[in-house]
Design an enzyme around this catalytic site. Structure first.
Site, PDB file in Angstrom:
ATOM      1  CE1 TYR A 272      -4.136  -1.881   0.482  1.00  0.00           C
ATOM      2  CE2 TYR A 272      -2.691  -3.322   1.739  1.00  0.00           C
ATOM      3  CZ  TYR A 272      -3.886  -3.104   1.091  1.00  0.00           C
ATOM      4  OH  TYR A 272      -4.827  -4.096   1.043  1.00  0.00           O
TER       5      TYR A 272
ATOM      6  CG  ASN B 150     -10.638  -2.756  -8.496  1.00  0.00           C
ATOM      7  OD1 ASN B 150     -11.224  -2.426  -9.515  1.00  0.00           O
ATOM      8  ND2 ASN B 150      -9.689  -3.669  -8.495  1.00  0.00           N
TER       9      ASN B 150
ATOM     10  CB  CYS C  72      -7.193  -4.452  -5.758  1.00  0.00           C
ATOM     11  SG  CYS C  72      -8.707  -5.406  -5.862  1.00  0.00           S
ATOM     12  CG  HIS C  73      -5.283 -10.285  -6.908  1.00  0.00           C
ATOM     13  ND1 HIS C  73      -5.968  -9.780  -7.997  1.00  0.00           N
ATOM     14  CD2 HIS C  73      -4.272 -11.031  -7.405  1.00  0.00           C
ATOM     15  CE1 HIS C  73      -5.400 -10.214  -9.110  1.00  0.00           C
ATOM     16  NE2 HIS C  73      -4.359 -10.975  -8.777  1.00  0.00           N
TER      17      HIS C  73
ATOM     18  CD  GLU D 298      -1.777 -12.830 -10.429  1.00  0.00           C
ATOM     19  OE1 GLU D 298      -0.792 -12.126 -10.095  1.00  0.00           O
ATOM     20  OE2 GLU D 298      -2.895 -12.340 -10.679  1.00  0.00           O
TER      21      GLU D 298
END
Length: 181
Positions: free
Chosen positions: A102, A130, A138-139, A165
């Site tokens: 962040y 979002n 945003c993950h 991912e």
């Protein structure tokens, strides 16, 4: 006019939203800030489905099959404030399989806005709203101390997406149930 379509994904049922030309939403069933009324107060249209929704489904098919499609392959038009859209644009720059904090995102936002500093909490607020989750990733944002905090779709889904991912999620701390995020 606003259109909706469903997509059955490994993280649950997704609702795709469109204004007819652009993808305006992608919500995971049960997530906070669900766009069930598409953010406009207008009902979803029925009838012929816009081509962009099929294009989004194909993007998601590729993503969930392990390919690495980019957000800019889709005509995205999320509705939000200028600040939110800036943050969502920065999210699209985070490469597949990587994470940022962040605070790191706040520094980039501050630089783009010509400011000396920016609050990580302000960034978190923009991420929480979002409207195109997964595609606007945003993950991929974690806490500075390595904690997997905050995801409107649920922490279990954030972990699944990062693991999918190829991110080593074991290096992050996971808040215990009942602990504030």
């Amino acid at each position: 006019m606003y259109y909706a379509a469903s997509y059955d994904s490994p993280v649950g049922l997704l609702t795709l939203g469109s204004d007819g030309k652009h993808l305006t939403g992608l919500w995971i069933q049960g997530q906070k800030h669900f766009g069930g009324e598409n953010g406009t107060g207008m009902a979803w249209e029925t009838g012929p489905e816009p081509a962009v929704l099929e294009t989004a489904r194909k993007w998601l098919d590729r993503y969930f099959s392990g390919q690495k499609p980019c957000p800019d392959e889709l005509p995205l038009a999320p509705q939000g404030t200028e600040f939110q859209r800036l943050i969502w644009g920065l999210l699209c720059e985070i490469p597949y399989g990587t994470v940022t904090t962040y605070g790191g995102l706040a520094k980039k936002a501050a630089a783009r806005m010509g400011r000396a500093t920016m609050s990580g909490q302000a960034v978190g607020g923009a991420l929480a709203h979002n409207p195109v989750s997964i595609i606007i990733p945003c993950h991929r944002v974690v806490g500075a101390g390595g904690s997997l905090t905050g995801y409107a779709g649920g922490l279990d889904r954030k972990i699944w997406l990062l693991d999918h991912e190829g991110v080593d999620v074991s290096r992050f701390s996971i808040p215990q149930k009942g602990t504030a995020l």
